[in-house]
Design a protein around this motif. Structure first.
Motif, PDB file in Angstrom:
ATOM      1  N   ILE A  44       0.861  -1.126  -0.099  1.00 44.97           N
ATOM      2  CA  ILE A  44      -0.029   0.009  -0.040  1.00 44.97           C
ATOM      3  C   ILE A  44       1.009   1.534  -0.338  1.00 44.97           C
ATOM      4  CG2 ILE A  44      -1.677   1.369   1.198  1.00 44.97           C
ATOM      5  CD1 ILE A  44      -2.995  -0.997   0.598  1.00 44.97           C
ATOM      6  N   LEU A 107       0.443  -3.492   6.736  1.00 45.74           N
ATOM      7  CA  LEU A 107      -0.114  -2.603   7.271  1.00 45.74           C
ATOM      8  C   LEU A 107       0.845  -1.235   7.869  1.00 45.74           C
ATOM      9  CD1 LEU A 107      -2.702  -4.525   9.841  1.00 45.74           C
ATOM     10  CD2 LEU A 107      -2.965  -3.328   7.726  1.00 45.74           C
ATOM     11  N   LEU A 110       1.629   0.880   5.155  1.00 50.64           N
ATOM     12  CA  LEU A 110       0.856   1.743   4.761  1.00 50.64           C
ATOM     13  C   LEU A 110       0.966   2.948   5.676  1.00 50.64           C
ATOM     14  CD1 LEU A 110      -3.064   0.921   5.162  1.00 50.64           C
ATOM     15  CD2 LEU A 110      -2.326   2.946   5.925  1.00 50.64           C
ATOM     16  N   VAL A 239      -7.375   8.588  -1.948  1.00 49.72           N
ATOM     17  CA  VAL A 239      -8.446   7.661  -1.587  1.00 49.72           C
ATOM     18  C   VAL A 239      -9.162   7.029  -3.147  1.00 49.72           C
ATOM     19  CG1 VAL A 239     -10.728   7.384  -0.368  1.00 49.72           C
ATOM     20  CG2 VAL A 239      -8.662   8.504   0.497  1.00 49.72           C
ATOM     21  N   MET A 243      -9.877   3.269  -4.337  1.00 47.12           N
ATOM     22  CA  MET A 243     -11.030   2.726  -4.568  1.00 47.12           C
ATOM     23  C   MET A 243     -11.144   2.193  -6.014  1.00 47.12           C
ATOM     24  SD  MET A 243     -12.019   2.936  -1.834  1.00 47.12           S
ATOM     25  CE  MET A 243     -13.840   2.381  -1.413  1.00 47.12           C
TER      26      MET A 243
ATOM     27  N   LEU B  64      -6.437  -3.475  11.318  1.00 47.40           N
ATOM     28  CA  LEU B  64      -6.044  -1.935  11.264  1.00 47.40           C
ATOM     29  C   LEU B  64      -7.315  -1.169  10.667  1.00 47.40           C
ATOM     30  CD1 LEU B  64      -4.367   0.726  11.908  1.00 47.40           C
ATOM     31  CD2 LEU B  64      -3.071   0.089   9.689  1.00 47.40           C
ATOM     32  N   LEU B  66      -8.871   2.337   9.792  1.00 47.46           N
ATOM     33  CA  LEU B  66      -8.335   3.633   9.429  1.00 47.46           C
ATOM     34  C   LEU B  66      -9.462   4.715   9.546  1.00 47.46           C
ATOM     35  CD1 LEU B  66      -5.883   3.366   6.572  1.00 47.46           C
ATOM     36  CD2 LEU B  66      -5.290   3.515   8.975  1.00 47.46           C
ATOM     37  N   GLY B 152      -6.976  -7.325   6.417  1.00 50.68           N
ATOM     38  CA  GLY B 152      -5.808  -6.952   5.989  1.00 50.68           C
ATOM     39  C   GLY B 152      -5.873  -5.313   5.622  1.00 50.68           C
ATOM     40  N   VAL B 153      -5.169  -5.099   4.470  1.00 53.03           N
ATOM     41  CA  VAL B 153      -5.135  -3.896   3.836  1.00 53.03           C
ATOM     42  C   VAL B 153      -6.530  -3.386   3.227  1.00 53.03           C
ATOM     43  CG1 VAL B 153      -2.727  -3.805   3.532  1.00 53.03           C
ATOM     44  CG2 VAL B 153      -3.990  -4.675   1.952  1.00 53.03           C
ATOM     45  N   TYR B 154      -7.129  -4.536   2.767  1.00 52.42           N
ATOM     46  CA  TYR B 154      -8.524  -4.073   2.140  1.00 52.42           C
ATOM     47  C   TYR B 154      -9.264  -3.248   3.227  1.00 52.42           C
ATOM     48  CZ  TYR B 154      -7.841  -6.520  -2.129  1.00 52.42           C
ATOM     49  OH  TYR B 154      -7.104  -6.964  -3.369  1.00 52.42           O
ATOM     50  N   SER B 156      -8.384  -1.704   5.876  1.00 48.12           N
ATOM     51  CA  SER B 156      -8.174  -0.353   6.064  1.00 48.12           C
ATOM     52  C   SER B 156      -8.675   0.754   5.036  1.00 48.12           C
ATOM     53  CB  SER B 156      -6.556  -0.496   6.041  1.00 48.12           C
ATOM     54  OG  SER B 156      -5.992  -1.455   7.034  1.00 48.12           O
ATOM     55  N   ILE B 157      -8.297   0.173   3.522  1.00 40.20           N
ATOM     56  CA  ILE B 157      -8.730   1.053   2.751  1.00 40.20           C
ATOM     57  C   ILE B 157     -10.348   1.441   2.769  1.00 40.20           C
ATOM     58  CG2 ILE B 157      -9.098   1.543   0.165  1.00 40.20           C
ATOM     59  CD1 ILE B 157      -6.450  -0.299  -0.034  1.00 40.20           C
ATOM     60  N   ILE B 158     -11.098   0.434   3.024  1.00 41.49           N
ATOM     61  CA  ILE B 158     -12.519   0.516   3.087  1.00 41.49           C
ATOM     62  C   ILE B 158     -12.883   1.429   4.295  1.00 41.49           C
ATOM     63  CG2 ILE B 158     -14.800  -0.608   3.138  1.00 41.49           C
ATOM     64  CD1 ILE B 158     -13.546  -2.547   1.195  1.00 41.49           C
ATOM     65  N   GLN B 160     -11.131   3.454   5.425  1.00 43.86           N
ATOM     66  CA  GLN B 160     -10.831   4.847   5.289  1.00 43.86           C
ATOM     67  C   GLN B 160     -11.593   5.650   4.368  1.00 43.86           C
ATOM     68  OE1 GLN B 160      -6.987   5.194   2.955  1.00 43.86           O
ATOM     69  NE2 GLN B 160      -6.455   6.746   4.405  1.00 43.86           N
ATOM     70  N   ALA B 161     -12.077   4.882   3.209  1.00 45.11           N
ATOM     71  CA  ALA B 161     -13.131   5.351   2.479  1.00 45.11           C
ATOM     72  C   ALA B 161     -14.506   5.817   3.059  1.00 45.11           C
ATOM     73  CB  ALA B 161     -13.353   4.440   1.297  1.00 45.11           C
TER      74      ALA B 161
END
Lengths: 305, 377
Positions: A44, A107, A110, A239, A243, B64, B66, B152-154, B156-158, B160-161
């Motif tokens: 990431i 993580l 990131l 972001v 997405m 994690l 966010l 995991g990172v998915y 975190s990204i979601i 965050q969104a």
């Protein structure tokens, strides 16, 4: 419909659709770099937006030079190449100093790259000032043409789209039709095996990361033709581009293109009919809901893990 | 009873550390600092709730989020809506076109109170919603993500969104939420003026005590069998699943608990500082709160509190004198903590504290004495 005649709605759709296409091009360029870094390597990179800003500032800087030496007409091609090279080299260094120590801890990558993005933003602010700057564009990029009455199509939009198309095709050719791309894919599928057949996997990591960053640099150069650049420009898109990558299915090039198109179009058309913030909310919300129902994204890679 | 105290305090060592923190927050700082500085500490303590929630969720659960700022913000907004309604009674808002509704609604030509503001007329309902709304949101997100094995990172990204969506929504719907300014001019809590000096002291003590309680609650969770499972899930999720445990529901539970703790922090923030704004909801605050926990030590509940206090003191100090330097420092801190001190302050403490403990100093001193006396013979 919302008090417009059918013809007006048609024209609005075309024009908003077209401004959606410019957004699509920038998003696609951003997301291509991310898709390579995230989709292939699982890293990431929160500082990806800042690599785009690097490209944008490179272009702006070169445009100022071009004005002095009176070569505004032709500098832009060189600016794109320079943006790519500078972002590439920077990415290469960052991978060597930071990212390679963190491959086992996604993580943490990131967080570290978020820190990097803060530092880079401050560097931009200290060097170029907090104010937004814009590049001196050559004349052939300005203006617009009118295919019919009521429809205005800006030339810079067409240019950005063509650029996005070229980069996409090159990425495809590199990843799927060249030895280099073969090495990248081999490393990502089975690192140990790739090493065993003689691929320098660490070198591959470095080049792949740098390549992703370089493409972000090109995105930055393209960005200068449609908007002005500030220190936090890149972070506005980060972001959205994540997405795009997640929505499209992380390892799929087709998915990235399709989802960049869908997101950009939805956003720009919805923003016309609702307020700008509600359009964005509606788009993001739809994506999140779809992702919740289909976490693997639109085009899932059919690879057994 | 004994076993319960053991679990709440985390053994002798844990009890000592907790007591030191409690004395620091409840006795030493209030005695040493003037009310303004104490107010700042109070503000940092509300962030510490989020840091604790991240220790549970990220350090021990390996998830994690966010978007913790969003739960902090929701808790804060629920509290602020109650206070705002109390502050906008018909008498004090009689100059408005529609008296009795919050001033920002009046500015935005809204003539009646929206339906979702109605429950905030009652205090018990508000307190319920302060905890309930964030937990419900966490439950929905958790249900959708964890049962489909998104991690995991998915994740975190979601998250965050979602935090981004919420902050754009709050800023965009100015008439209903107060927009970018947030909900300001809060005056009383059920008739009790929260702006007086004595109220500020009271709120500080309530806040710090709640923090200690939350640490004890989290300790209880972590030392239970559930805590062991949480660690196991973080390290080898598949094995836990194959052992017959329902991994998803455990994750949903811990995510909800984390949301609740963050929300308490948010509500206390509103009460102490007297406003709530979307600047605590979005991406940047959410990820900053992660660094608080990371600096303190992602595995240590008490370390996270110290991490929060230190980072924020640094932020206040530097952004007063060298605002430019602060972003460099903050960015550097992210990088340094992740690359060189993944265990944070608590990790450093655990590594070096035994070296400086009284018994070890004593033995080393004894050895030195023996060596010297041996040489002299």
């Amino acid at each position: 419909m919302f008090g417009y005649t059918v013809e007006e709605v048609g024209n609005i759709m075309v024009m908003q659709g077209f401004s959606g296409l410019s957004l699509f091009s920038v998003l696609l360029l951003m997301a291509l770099g991310l898709a390579i870094i995230f989709g292939q390597m699982g890293v990431i990179n929160m500082a990806h937006g800042e690599f785009m800003t690097v490209g944008a500032y490179t272009t702006v800087f070169l445009s100022k030079l071009a004005v002095e030496y009176d070569i505004v007409k032709s500098y832009f091609v060189f600016a794109i190449i320079a943006a790519f090279i500078i972002a590439f080299v920077l990415g290469y260094l960052i991978e060597y100093m930071m990212i390679r120590h963190l491959y086992k801890r996604p993580l943490d990558t990131l967080l570290a790259t978020w820190g990097l993005s803060l530092v880079m933003q401050q560097v931009f602010r200290s060097t170029f000032g907090a104010k937004e700057v814009s590049a001196e564009l050559p004349e052939w990029l300005l203006g617009s043409f009118q295919p019919t009455e009521g429809i205005d199509i800006p030339i810079n939009g067409v240019f950005v789209m063509a650029l996005a198309l070229i980069v996409t095709v090159s990425v495809y050719l590199y990843m799927f039709r060249s030895r280099g791309g073969l090495r990248v894919r081999a490393t990502m599928q089975n690192r140990v095996m790739a090493g065993a057949v003689g691929i320098n996997t660490k070198q591959v990591d470095r080049v792949t990361f740098a390549l992703g960053c370089g493409i972000a640099g090109v995105a930055g150069a393209a960005f200068t033709t449609i908007a002005s650049t500030g220190p936090t420009t890149g972070s506005l898109y980060i972001v959205d581009s994540f997405m795009v990558v997640v929505f499209g299915g992380a390892a799929s090039l087709m998915g990235t293109i399709a989802s960049a198109f869908g997101i950009a179009q939805a956003q720009s058309i919805l923003q016309f009919f609702m307020t700008s913030s509600m359009g964005k909310v509606a788009t993001l919300m739809t994506i999140v809901i779809i992702l919740m129902m289909r976490p693997e994204g639109l085009f899932a890679a059919k690879v057994r893990k | 009873m004994n076993a319960l105290s053991e679990k709440l305090l985390g053994g002798k060592q844990g009890a000592i550390h907790l007591a030191i923190l409690a004395v620091l927050l409840l006795v030493i700082l209030p005695l040493c600092l003037d009310l303004f500085r104490l107010g700042l500490v109070g503000k940092y303590v509300t962030y510490a709730f989020v840091a604790i929630s991240l220790v549970l969720l990220w350090g021990n659960g390996g998830v994690l989020s966010l978007g913790q700022g969003m739960f902090f913000g929701l808790g804060g907004y629920c509290m602020a809506m109650f206070l705002k309604l109390e502050a906008s009674d018909p008498i004090s808002t009689k100059i408005q076109t529609t008296p009795g509704i919050p001033d920002f609604m009046d500015w935005n030509q809204i003539v009646a109170l929206p339906w979702f503001w109605e429950p905030f007329k009652s205090l018990p309902l508000t307190l319920l919603l302060v905890l309930g709304v964030p937990v419900l949101l966490a439950f929905i997100i958790g249900m959708a993500m964890f049962t489909r094995r998104v991690g995991g990172v998915y994740f975190s990204i979601i998250t965050q969104a979602i935090a981004l969506i919420l902050s754009i929504l709050i800023v965009g719907q100015q008439g209903y939420t107060g927009g970018v300014n947030g909900i300001t001019d809060l005056k009383t809590l059920s008739g009790w003026d929260i702006r007086t000096d004595s109220a500020k002291y009271w709120l500080y003590f309530v806040n710090a005590s709640l923090l200690i309680l939350c640490i004890m609650l989290s300790r209880f969770i972590l030392t239970s069998k559930f805590g062991m499972l949480l660690l196991a899930m973080r390290d080898k999720e598949e094995r836990v699943r194959f052992s017959g445990y329902d991994v998803a529901s455990f994750k949903i539970f811990i995510f909800c608990v984390a949301a609740m703790i963050s929300a308490v922090g948010g509500a206390m923030f509103t009460l102490q500082i007297g406003f709530m704004s979307p600047s605590f909801v979005g991406i940047v605050p959410s990820i900053e709160m992660v660094i608080f926990a990371a600096v303190g030590g992602r595995m240590s509940l008490i370390g996270a509190v110290y991490g929060t206090l230190l980072v924020n003191f640094g932020k206040t100090m530097f952004s007063e004198t060298y605002p430019e330097l602060w972003l460099f420092l903050m960015g550097g801190l992210f990088i340094a903590v992740v690359m060189f001190f993944p265990e944070g302050l608590a990790g450093l403490y655990e590594k070096y504290a035994p070296y400086f403990s009284i018994t070890s100093l004593h033995t080393r001193w004894l050895k030195k004495v023996q060596k010297v006396s041996g040489e002299s013979q």
